[in-house]
Design a protein around this motif. Structure first.
Motif, mmCIF file in Angstrom:
data_model
loop_
_atom_site.group_PDB
_atom_site.id
_atom_site.type_symbol
_atom_site.label_atom_id
_atom_site.label_comp_id
_atom_site.label_asym_id
_atom_site.label_seq_id
_atom_site.Cartn_x
_atom_site.Cartn_y
_atom_site.Cartn_z
ATOM 1 N N ALA A 233 50.147 52.247 45.177
ATOM 2 C CA ALA A 233 49.358 53.400 45.618
ATOM 3 C C ALA A 233 48.171 53.689 44.712
ATOM 4 C CB ALA A 233 50.240 54.645 45.739
ATOM 5 N N THR A 234 47.736 52.713 43.921
ATOM 6 C CA THR A 234 46.540 52.879 43.105
ATOM 7 C C THR A 234 45.311 52.869 44.003
ATOM 8 O OG1 THR A 234 47.605 51.695 41.283
ATOM 9 C CG2 THR A 234 45.219 51.931 41.174
ATOM 10 N N ASN A 235 44.420 53.828 43.822
ATOM 11 C CA ASN A 235 43.229 53.927 44.648
ATOM 12 C C ASN A 235 42.152 52.989 44.108
ATOM 13 O OD1 ASN A 235 41.047 54.629 46.214
ATOM 14 N ND2 ASN A 235 40.795 56.668 45.337
ATOM 15 N N LEU A 236 41.910 51.894 44.831
ATOM 16 C CA LEU A 236 40.895 50.918 44.439
ATOM 17 C C LEU A 236 39.708 50.945 45.393
ATOM 18 C CD1 LEU A 236 43.153 47.838 43.544
ATOM 19 C CD2 LEU A 236 42.062 49.448 41.955
ATOM 20 N N ARG A 237 39.536 52.031 46.105
ATOM 21 C CA ARG A 237 38.422 52.116 47.042
ATOM 22 C C ARG A 237 37.092 52.002 46.291
ATOM 23 N NH1 ARG A 237 42.280 55.863 49.005
ATOM 24 N NH2 ARG A 237 42.924 55.427 51.151
ATOM 25 N N GLY A 238 36.296 51.022 46.692
ATOM 26 C CA GLY A 238 34.998 50.824 46.070
ATOM 27 C C GLY A 238 35.032 50.225 44.676
ATOM 28 N N ALA A 239 36.204 49.867 44.169
ATOM 29 C CA ALA A 239 36.315 49.294 42.820
ATOM 30 C C ALA A 239 35.831 47.844 42.816
ATOM 31 C CB ALA A 239 37.756 49.368 42.329
ATOM 32 N N ASP A 240 35.393 47.396 41.661
ATOM 33 C CA ASP A 240 34.920 46.016 41.506
ATOM 34 C C ASP A 240 35.917 45.243 40.656
ATOM 35 O OD1 ASP A 240 33.581 43.654 41.231
ATOM 36 O OD2 ASP A 240 31.686 44.539 40.547
ATOM 37 N N LEU A 241 36.696 44.374 41.310
ATOM 38 C CA LEU A 241 37.690 43.564 40.608
ATOM 39 C C LEU A 241 37.282 42.096 40.528
ATOM 40 C CD1 LEU A 241 39.558 45.778 42.559
ATOM 41 C CD2 LEU A 241 41.158 44.965 40.844
ATOM 42 N N ARG A 242 36.029 41.804 40.835
ATOM 43 C CA ARG A 242 35.569 40.425 40.748
ATOM 44 C C ARG A 242 35.693 39.937 39.305
ATOM 45 N NH1 ARG A 242 29.638 41.072 42.961
ATOM 46 N NH2 ARG A 242 29.873 42.873 41.569
ATOM 47 N N GLY A 243 36.315 38.783 39.142
ATOM 48 C CA GLY A 243 36.485 38.248 37.807
ATOM 49 C C GLY A 243 37.632 38.853 37.031
ATOM 50 N N SER A 244 38.315 39.853 37.586
ATOM 51 C CA SER A 244 39.529 40.338 36.919
ATOM 52 C C SER A 244 40.538 39.199 36.915
ATOM 53 C CB SER A 244 40.098 41.565 37.629
ATOM 54 O OG SER A 244 40.456 41.247 38.967
#
Length: 296
Positions: A233-244
């Motif tokens: 349920a972590t809110n990742l809306r609009g988050a940038d996880l590229r390269g994570s």
């Protein structure tokens, strides 16, 4: 600032339910909750599992109260157990293998998780200096997945995970260091419900962090280490996880996101992200710490 990811993930690390025996629908236990509509004992088939090992309500799992099923991902362990370990002989035709098969599946799932991480690590440019060691670890892990059922159950998988994790830690340091520093170190931190909207978390160490129900909308998570992070349920809306790094489909499925969430190339956007859900930062499951058997 980038850490490349494989454009095409190995097919054997993608769940192939057509070639499995519904192992994730039988082996694990679950309790009636926001994730599951009913109680189910370990080793008992879910009532929605058909005779052909297909889910009878697959298209309506969330509507029927089985959101937890849409989150789980075996990383290809199911078909490996079914078609390689047991050579296509299923637990219904050979009921004497049932309990053993379910236990083997648990071990195989952990080995396939390591295969995912090691495959990713080998493709990360900052970790090129330890590629030979990573390659040896990958080959060894591959060989372990092909052991007999009896040998798999004798394997001290927890000890082996700790051994491989040392290599993955070194990989993480190299990758996060390429971000101009190692970033914020919140390994294993209690960030349940934390308000981190728009936070700069580039190169952060979030291994094993409890991010249940946290608001990471719009956050920059490039080059962050997310191995073992609890993203329910972590809110990742609009988050940038590229390269994570060391993020799996399981973790992505557990979180909430939208069309603006940017993911590593190896991962896919869950279909349930596109369905209207609760307001950002609100969890759909009870926010409470869950005990962990392994140390990150």
């Amino acid at each position: 600032m980038s850490a490349s990811h494989p454009e095409h993930v190995r097919p054997d690390l993608r769940a192939d339910c057509e070639n499995c025996f519904g192992l994730c629908c039988v082996g694990p236990a679950f309790a009636a909750s926001a994730d599951f509509a009913i109680d189910k004992l370990a080793g008992h088939a879910c009532p929605n599992l058909d005779q052909d090992f297909r889910c009878g309500i697959h298209r309506d799992l969330r509507q029927q109260g089985f959101a937890g099923c849409t989150v789980f991902d075996c990383l290809g362990a199911g078909q490996k157990v079914a078609q390689v370990t047991y050579r296509g002989e299923d637990w219904r035709r050979a009921p004497e293998t049932a309990n053993q098969m379910f236990d083997v599946f648990t071990v195989m799932r952990q080995l396939h998780e390591l295969l995912w991480y090691l495959t990713e690590a080998l493709d990360l440019e900052p970790a090129r200096v330890i590629r030979p060691e990573l390659g040896v670890a990958l080959e060894r892990t591959e060989s372990l997945t092909r052991l007999s059922p009896e040998d798999l159950l004798e394997l001290d998988v927890a000890a082996y995970r700790r051994e491989v994790n040392e290599l993955l830690l070194r990989t993480s340091e190299l990758v996060r260091g390429s971000a101009g520093g190692r970033g914020l170190d919140r390994r294993g931190a209690d960030l349940i419900g934390a308000r981190l909207r728009g936070a700069d978390l580039r190169g952060a160490n979030l291994r094993g962090a409890y991010l249940i129900g946290a608001d990471l909308s719009g956050a920059d998570l490039r080059l962050a280490d997310l191995l073992g992070a609890d993203l329910r349920a972590t809110n990742l809306r609009g988050a940038d996880l590229r390269g994570s790094i060391f993020l799996t489909q399981f973790g992505v499925n557990a979180a909430t996101g939208d069309g603006d969430t940017r993911l590593p190339a190896a991962l896919v956007r869950p279909t349930h992200w596109m369905v209207p859900g609760p307001p950002p930062g609100r969890a759909t499951i009870p926010i409470r710490r869950q005990p962990r058997a392994r140390k990150r």
